[in-house]
Scaffold this motif. Structure first.
Motif, PDB file in Angstrom:
ATOM      1  N   PHE A  24      39.820  58.662  75.048  1.00  0.00           N
ATOM      2  CA  PHE A  24      41.062  57.711  75.613  1.00  0.00           C
ATOM      3  C   PHE A  24      40.370  57.201  77.129  1.00  0.00           C
ATOM      4  N   ASP A  25      39.600  57.884  78.161  1.00  0.00           N
ATOM      5  CA  ASP A  25      38.927  57.416  79.196  1.00  0.00           C
ATOM      6  C   ASP A  25      37.961  55.929  78.446  1.00  0.00           C
ATOM      7  N   VAL A  26      37.421  56.433  77.719  1.00  0.00           N
ATOM      8  CA  VAL A  26      36.351  55.176  77.191  1.00  0.00           C
ATOM      9  C   VAL A  26      37.368  54.021  76.702  1.00  0.00           C
ATOM     10  N   PHE A  27      38.354  54.255  75.822  1.00  0.00           N
ATOM     11  CA  PHE A  27      39.165  53.318  75.417  1.00  0.00           C
ATOM     12  C   PHE A  27      39.775  52.317  76.510  1.00  0.00           C
ATOM     13  N   ARG A  28      40.205  53.105  77.501  1.00  0.00           N
ATOM     14  CA  ARG A  28      40.904  52.326  78.527  1.00  0.00           C
ATOM     15  C   ARG A  28      39.915  51.384  79.401  1.00  0.00           C
ATOM     16  N   GLY A  29      38.755  51.827  79.236  1.00  0.00           N
ATOM     17  CA  GLY A  29      37.591  51.039  80.020  1.00  0.00           C
ATOM     18  C   GLY A  29      37.078  50.130  79.161  1.00  0.00           C
ATOM     19  N   LEU A  30      37.533  49.700  78.021  1.00  0.00           N
ATOM     20  CA  LEU A  30      37.013  48.749  76.997  1.00  0.00           C
ATOM     21  C   LEU A  30      37.580  47.445  77.497  1.00  0.00           C
ATOM     22  N   ARG A  31      36.175  46.398  77.379  1.00  0.00           N
ATOM     23  CA  ARG A  31      36.694  45.016  77.671  1.00  0.00           C
ATOM     24  C   ARG A  31      36.765  44.121  76.307  1.00  0.00           C
ATOM     25  N   CYS A  32      35.872  44.551  75.444  1.00  0.00           N
ATOM     26  CA  CYS A  32      35.910  43.864  74.111  1.00  0.00           C
ATOM     27  C   CYS A  32      36.935  44.331  73.139  1.00  0.00           C
ATOM     28  N   PRO A  33      37.231  43.625  72.003  1.00  0.00           N
ATOM     29  CA  PRO A  33      38.369  43.964  71.248  1.00  0.00           C
ATOM     30  C   PRO A  33      38.343  44.941  70.550  1.00  0.00           C
ATOM     31  N   MET A  34      39.169  46.138  70.370  1.00  0.00           N
ATOM     32  CA  MET A  34      38.924  47.218  69.382  1.00  0.00           C
ATOM     33  C   MET A  34      40.192  47.341  68.509  1.00  0.00           C
ATOM     34  N   LEU A  35      39.840  47.823  67.297  1.00  0.00           N
ATOM     35  CA  LEU A  35      41.042  48.109  66.285  1.00  0.00           C
ATOM     36  C   LEU A  35      41.043  49.503  66.196  1.00  0.00           C
ATOM     37  N   LEU A  36      41.880  50.356  66.487  1.00  0.00           N
ATOM     38  CA  LEU A  36      41.860  51.878  66.330  1.00  0.00           C
ATOM     39  C   LEU A  36      42.884  52.218  64.995  1.00  0.00           C
ATOM     40  N   ALA A  37      42.244  52.634  64.081  1.00  0.00           N
ATOM     41  CA  ALA A  37      43.142  52.902  62.800  1.00  0.00           C
ATOM     42  C   ALA A  37      43.402  54.560  62.801  1.00  0.00           C
ATOM     43  N   LEU A  38      44.721  54.790  62.813  1.00  0.00           N
ATOM     44  CA  LEU A  38      44.924  56.191  62.777  1.00  0.00           C
ATOM     45  C   LEU A  38      45.598  56.617  61.449  1.00  0.00           C
ATOM     46  N   ALA A  39      44.893  57.906  61.022  1.00  0.00           N
ATOM     47  CA  ALA A  39      45.445  58.581  59.786  1.00  0.00           C
ATOM     48  C   ALA A  39      46.600  59.252  60.199  1.00  0.00           C
ATOM     49  N   THR A  40      47.734  59.232  59.199  1.00  0.00           N
ATOM     50  CA  THR A  40      49.062  59.550  59.491  1.00  0.00           C
ATOM     51  C   THR A  40      49.257  60.967  58.635  1.00  0.00           C
ATOM     52  N   LYS A  41      48.221  61.404  57.682  1.00  0.00           N
ATOM     53  CA  LYS A  41      48.430  62.594  56.956  1.00  0.00           C
ATOM     54  C   LYS A  41      47.343  63.383  57.242  1.00  0.00           C
ATOM     55  N   PRO A  42      47.936  64.894  57.237  1.00  0.00           N
ATOM     56  CA  PRO A  42      46.913  65.871  57.481  1.00  0.00           C
ATOM     57  C   PRO A  42      46.061  66.198  56.510  1.00  0.00           C
ATOM     58  N   LEU A  43      44.802  66.736  56.865  1.00  0.00           N
ATOM     59  CA  LEU A  43      43.607  67.102  55.853  1.00  0.00           C
ATOM     60  C   LEU A  43      44.488  68.578  55.755  1.00  0.00           C
ATOM     61  N   PRO A  44      44.157  69.148  54.446  1.00  0.00           N
ATOM     62  CA  PRO A  44      44.452  70.461  54.060  1.00  0.00           C
ATOM     63  C   PRO A  44      43.914  71.583  55.216  1.00  0.00           C
ATOM     64  N   GLY A  45      44.727  72.433  55.499  1.00  0.00           N
ATOM     65  CA  GLY A  45      44.198  73.596  56.473  1.00  0.00           C
ATOM     66  C   GLY A  45      44.118  73.014  57.914  1.00  0.00           C
ATOM     67  N   HIS A  46      44.667  72.054  58.323  1.00  0.00           N
ATOM     68  CA  HIS A  46      44.743  71.471  59.804  1.00  0.00           C
ATOM     69  C   HIS A  46      45.944  71.868  60.470  1.00  0.00           C
ATOM     70  N   PRO A  47      46.023  73.240  60.943  1.00  0.00           N
ATOM     71  CA  PRO A  47      47.203  73.700  61.480  1.00  0.00           C
ATOM     72  C   PRO A  47      47.730  72.883  62.852  1.00  0.00           C
ATOM     73  N   LEU A  48      46.753  72.193  63.510  1.00  0.00           N
ATOM     74  CA  LEU A  48      47.158  71.562  64.751  1.00  0.00           C
ATOM     75  C   LEU A  48      47.511  70.106  64.762  1.00  0.00           C
ATOM     76  N   PHE A  49      47.642  69.659  63.595  1.00  0.00           N
ATOM     77  CA  PHE A  49      47.680  68.271  63.051  1.00  0.00           C
ATOM     78  C   PHE A  49      49.154  67.719  63.826  1.00  0.00           C
ATOM     79  N   GLU A  50      50.109  68.368  63.820  1.00  0.00           N
ATOM     80  CA  GLU A  50      51.132  67.808  64.240  1.00  0.00           C
ATOM     81  C   GLU A  50      51.402  67.874  65.654  1.00  0.00           C
ATOM     82  N   PRO A  51      50.923  68.844  66.539  1.00  0.00           N
ATOM     83  CA  PRO A  51      50.991  68.938  68.213  1.00  0.00           C
ATOM     84  C   PRO A  51      49.935  67.953  68.352  1.00  0.00           C
ATOM     85  N   TYR A  52      48.897  67.699  67.872  1.00  0.00           N
ATOM     86  CA  TYR A  52      47.792  66.686  68.141  1.00  0.00           C
ATOM     87  C   TYR A  52      48.192  65.491  67.854  1.00  0.00           C
ATOM     88  N   GLN A  53      49.214  65.041  67.105  1.00  0.00           N
ATOM     89  CA  GLN A  53      49.867  63.657  66.792  1.00  0.00           C
ATOM     90  C   GLN A  53      50.670  63.374  67.864  1.00  0.00           C
TER      91      GLN A  53
END
Length: 203
Positions: free
Chosen positions: A130-159
């Motif tokens: 996020f420090d890198v993203f905030r310093g960008l001057r070029c355009p960027m598309l950030l695509a975020l997955a909305t479904k957890p991978l199996p066995g990812h217990p921290l998915f919800e708090p990370y989201q």
């Protein structure tokens, strides 16, 4: 447009084959290997010889993080497309209440390192995307997955942490949410290809 494509950790350039096929020749895609040593400047230096004609850069996971670093080095880059490359779930700063998930983070960190490449894992933990993203001057598309991978217990708090941090990004970073897991290039290469072609259409 020339597009450099960067795979995720443990992957290879072949991971892009289905996406490239689905793009239908709209762009010249060059899939590159990502290898250590994992000093980020040296990783970018190894990409430089392939970066003729000011290419766009497309990356998945680790590759998305490297693509953002490329955009930071090259503000003239026409576009960065970052597929779910926003950090690793072992970074405490990505959580609303890191103390509450400290034990789970430690367990996950050990499991990641058991797969090998502890130097890569440490480099990723030390990189605040996020420090890198905030310093960008070029355009960027950030695509975020909305479904957890199996066995990812921290998915919800990370989201929840992502939801806190996304509004801090500058207007040149466009965020989209996609109905897949982190393995989006394998699960839905046609969707990824459409996303890429659409974003690059006016660049």
């Amino acid at each position: 447009m020339k597009v450099l494509a960067l795979h995720g950790a443990g992957g290879s350039p072949a991971d892009w084959d289905a996406v490239i096929a689905a793009m239908g020749g709209a762009h010249e895609v060059v899939a590159l290997p990502l290898t250590g040593p994992w000093d980020w400047d040296s990783v970018l230096d190894r990409i430089e010889p392939h970066a003729t004609d000011n290419p766009a850069v497309l990356g998945m996971s680790l590759g998305g993080m490297v693509a953002a670093l490329w955009g930071s080095r090259h503000p003239e880059c026409p576009a960065v497309i970052n597929l779910d490359g926003h950090g690793v779930p072992t970074q405490p700063q990505r959580y609303l209440h890191p103390d509450a998930v400290a034990e789970e983070i430690a367990t996950l960190r050990e499991s990641f390192r058991a797969y090998g490449q502890p130097d890569l894992q440490q480099a990723l933990e030390d990189l605040d995307c996020f420090d890198v993203f905030r310093g960008l001057r070029c355009p960027m598309l950030l695509a975020l997955a909305t479904k957890p991978l199996p066995g990812h217990p921290l998915f919800e708090p990370y989201q929840q942490g992502l939801a806190r941090d996304l509004p801090t990004l500058p207007p040149n970073v466009e965020v989209v949410h996609v109905d897949t897991t982190h393995a989006m290039t394998r699960e839905d290469p046609t969707m990824v290809a459409t996303l890429v072609n659409t974003y690059l259409a006016n660049r």
